[in-house]
Design a protein around this motif. Structure first.
Motif, mmCIF file in Angstrom:
data_model
loop_
_atom_site.group_PDB
_atom_site.id
_atom_site.type_symbol
_atom_site.label_atom_id
_atom_site.label_comp_id
_atom_site.label_asym_id
_atom_site.label_seq_id
_atom_site.Cartn_x
_atom_site.Cartn_y
_atom_site.Cartn_z
ATOM 1 N N VAL A 85 0.866 -1.181 0.000
ATOM 2 C CA VAL A 85 0.000 0.000 0.000
ATOM 3 C C VAL A 85 0.900 1.228 0.000
ATOM 4 C CG1 VAL A 85 -1.776 1.270 1.253
ATOM 5 C CG2 VAL A 85 -1.783 -1.227 1.280
ATOM 6 N N LEU A 86 0.682 2.107 -0.955
ATOM 7 C CA LEU A 86 1.421 3.362 -1.033
ATOM 8 C C LEU A 86 0.483 4.484 -0.621
ATOM 9 C CD1 LEU A 86 3.891 5.062 -1.874
ATOM 10 C CD2 LEU A 86 2.928 5.096 -4.191
ATOM 11 N N ARG A 87 0.823 5.142 0.477
ATOM 12 C CA ARG A 87 0.068 6.311 0.921
ATOM 13 C C ARG A 87 0.969 7.513 0.677
ATOM 14 N NH1 ARG A 87 -1.253 2.619 5.285
ATOM 15 N NH2 ARG A 87 -3.459 2.120 5.155
ATOM 16 N N LYS A 88 0.393 8.568 0.135
ATOM 17 C CA LYS A 88 1.219 9.720 -0.188
ATOM 18 C C LYS A 88 0.457 11.019 0.025
ATOM 19 C CE LYS A 88 0.361 8.541 -5.011
ATOM 20 N NZ LYS A 88 -0.626 9.479 -5.424
ATOM 21 N N GLU A 89 1.192 12.043 0.331
ATOM 22 C CA GLU A 89 0.633 13.386 0.491
ATOM 23 C C GLU A 89 1.508 14.348 -0.302
ATOM 24 O OE1 GLU A 89 0.651 14.238 4.662
ATOM 25 O OE2 GLU A 89 -1.098 13.014 5.059
ATOM 26 N N GLY A 90 0.872 15.259 -1.035
ATOM 27 C CA GLY A 90 1.617 16.274 -1.761
ATOM 28 C C GLY A 90 2.185 15.814 -3.087
ATOM 29 N N MET A 91 2.022 14.565 -3.409
ATOM 30 C CA MET A 91 2.539 14.023 -4.659
ATOM 31 C C MET A 91 1.430 13.219 -5.323
ATOM 32 S SD MET A 91 6.334 13.010 -3.355
ATOM 33 C CE MET A 91 5.822 12.460 -1.741
ATOM 34 N N PRO A 92 0.905 13.704 -6.439
ATOM 35 C CA PRO A 92 -0.255 13.063 -7.048
ATOM 36 C C PRO A 92 0.039 11.795 -7.833
ATOM 37 C CG PRO A 92 0.411 14.969 -8.334
ATOM 38 C CD PRO A 92 1.277 14.947 -7.112
ATOM 39 N N ASP A 93 1.298 11.546 -8.173
ATOM 40 C CA ASP A 93 1.635 10.424 -9.038
ATOM 41 C C ASP A 93 2.463 9.371 -8.297
ATOM 42 O OD1 ASP A 93 0.527 11.914 -11.230
ATOM 43 O OD2 ASP A 93 2.402 13.049 -11.312
ATOM 44 N N TRP B 106 6.905 23.650 0.279
ATOM 45 C CA TRP B 106 6.132 22.501 -0.166
ATOM 46 C C TRP B 106 6.573 21.312 0.671
ATOM 47 C CZ3 TRP B 106 8.002 17.871 -1.943
ATOM 48 C CH2 TRP B 106 7.044 16.975 -2.421
ATOM 49 N N ARG B 107 5.626 20.483 1.027
ATOM 50 C CA ARG B 107 5.944 19.271 1.782
ATOM 51 C C ARG B 107 5.242 18.091 1.124
ATOM 52 N NH1 ARG B 107 7.097 20.181 7.868
ATOM 53 N NH2 ARG B 107 7.640 22.384 7.847
ATOM 54 N N GLY B 108 5.922 17.005 1.111
ATOM 55 C CA GLY B 108 5.350 15.769 0.610
ATOM 56 C C GLY B 108 5.892 14.616 1.432
ATOM 57 N N ARG B 109 5.150 13.539 1.425
ATOM 58 C CA ARG B 109 5.629 12.363 2.145
ATOM 59 C C ARG B 109 5.001 11.128 1.539
ATOM 60 N NH1 ARG B 109 3.629 9.430 6.083
ATOM 61 N NH2 ARG B 109 1.572 9.662 6.901
ATOM 62 N N GLN B 110 5.648 10.011 1.786
ATOM 63 C CA GLN B 110 5.090 8.739 1.355
ATOM 64 C C GLN B 110 5.311 7.704 2.441
ATOM 65 O OE1 GLN B 110 7.075 7.351 -2.207
ATOM 66 N NE2 GLN B 110 8.485 6.114 -1.046
ATOM 67 N N GLU B 111 4.427 6.742 2.453
ATOM 68 C CA GLU B 111 4.529 5.625 3.383
ATOM 69 C C GLU B 111 4.212 4.370 2.583
ATOM 70 O OE1 GLU B 111 1.611 3.836 6.703
ATOM 71 O OE2 GLU B 111 2.204 5.921 7.033
ATOM 72 N N LEU B 112 5.117 3.434 2.604
ATOM 73 C CA LEU B 112 4.920 2.167 1.917
ATOM 74 C C LEU B 112 4.802 1.088 2.972
ATOM 75 C CD1 LEU B 112 4.823 0.761 -0.837
ATOM 76 C CD2 LEU B 112 7.289 0.438 -0.666
ATOM 77 N N SER B 113 3.714 0.330 2.910
ATOM 78 C CA SER B 113 3.503 -0.723 3.898
ATOM 79 C C SER B 113 2.903 -1.941 3.217
ATOM 80 C CB SER B 113 2.591 -0.225 5.027
ATOM 81 O OG SER B 113 1.349 0.197 4.497
ATOM 82 N N THR B 114 2.827 -3.017 3.954
ATOM 83 C CA THR B 114 2.190 -4.228 3.438
ATOM 84 C C THR B 114 0.910 -4.462 4.215
ATOM 85 O OG1 THR B 114 3.444 -5.644 4.950
ATOM 86 C CG2 THR B 114 4.360 -5.307 2.759
ATOM 87 N N VAL B 115 -0.043 -5.083 3.553
ATOM 88 C CA VAL B 115 -1.285 -5.455 4.216
ATOM 89 C C VAL B 115 -1.414 -6.964 4.150
ATOM 90 C CG1 VAL B 115 -2.462 -3.272 3.776
ATOM 91 C CG2 VAL B 115 -2.660 -5.117 2.131
ATOM 92 N N SER B 116 -2.316 -7.478 4.914
ATOM 93 C CA SER B 116 -2.544 -8.912 4.990
ATOM 94 C C SER B 116 -2.695 -9.517 3.600
ATOM 95 C CB SER B 116 -3.810 -9.167 5.806
ATOM 96 O OG SER B 116 -4.223 -10.503 5.661
ATOM 97 N N SER B 117 -2.191 -10.700 3.432
ATOM 98 C CA SER B 117 -2.303 -11.367 2.137
ATOM 99 C C SER B 117 -3.753 -11.722 1.827
ATOM 100 C CB SER B 117 -1.432 -12.620 2.102
ATOM 101 O OG SER B 117 -1.840 -13.530 3.096
ATOM 102 N N SER B 118 -4.669 -11.480 2.777
ATOM 103 C CA SER B 118 -6.079 -11.728 2.506
ATOM 104 C C SER B 118 -6.579 -10.823 1.387
ATOM 105 C CB SER B 118 -6.927 -11.527 3.763
ATOM 106 O OG SER B 118 -6.851 -10.183 4.193
ATOM 107 N N TYR B 119 -5.859 -9.718 1.114
ATOM 108 C CA TYR B 119 -6.213 -8.852 -0.011
ATOM 109 C C TYR B 119 -6.245 -9.667 -1.299
ATOM 110 C CZ TYR B 119 -5.880 -5.416 -3.701
ATOM 111 O OH TYR B 119 -6.097 -4.692 -4.833
ATOM 112 N N CYS B 120 -5.295 -10.588 -1.426
ATOM 113 C CA CYS B 120 -5.198 -11.393 -2.643
ATOM 114 C C CYS B 120 -6.388 -12.326 -2.797
ATOM 115 C CB CYS B 120 -3.899 -12.205 -2.633
ATOM 116 S SG CYS B 120 -2.449 -11.143 -2.628
ATOM 117 N N SER B 121 -7.076 -12.605 -1.721
ATOM 118 C CA SER B 121 -8.238 -13.479 -1.813
ATOM 119 C C SER B 121 -9.537 -12.679 -1.937
ATOM 120 C CB SER B 121 -8.306 -14.401 -0.592
ATOM 121 O OG SER B 121 -8.544 -13.638 0.575
ATOM 122 N N GLY B 122 -9.419 -11.350 -2.094
ATOM 123 C CA GLY B 122 -10.590 -10.521 -2.320
ATOM 124 C C GLY B 122 -11.294 -10.067 -1.057
ATOM 125 N N GLN B 123 -10.672 -10.221 0.116
ATOM 126 C CA GLN B 123 -11.337 -9.831 1.359
ATOM 127 C C GLN B 123 -11.236 -8.335 1.639
ATOM 128 O OE1 GLN B 123 -10.139 -12.278 4.617
ATOM 129 N NE2 GLN B 123 -10.444 -14.163 3.481
#
Length: 88
Positions: A7-15, A60-77
């Protein structure tokens, strides 16, 4: 192989930019082994479509956070729209 969802969460950077240095550029990176490019992927937040231009003394300020989520995402949960949405 274990499935992972990032999961990529970002602020200040649209792309977002997803890239890999491939073989020739990987050899030039001191902290990346010559064959490591085969199993790596770089994900960056960016402002590529519309660059951020600042006038003198503007901030100007921007930030990003990269994290992982449960593999249940792959099963459509998980709802992909909520996962990909980032900050609201």
């Amino acid at each position: 192989m274990r499935k992972r969802t990032f999961v990529l969460r970002k602020e200040g950077m649209p792309d977002a930019v997803v890239w890999n240095p491939w073989d020739k550029k990987a050899k030039a990176l001191p902290d990346l082994g010559d064959e490591d490019y085969k199993t790596m992927l770089c994900i960056d937040s960016a402002a590529t479509e519309t660059p951020i231009v600042l006038k003198p003394f503007e901030e100007w300020r921007g930030r990003q956070e990269l994290s992982t989520v449960s593999s249940s995402y792959c099963s459509g949960q998980l709802d992909p729209q909520k996962v990909l949405q980032g900050f609201s």
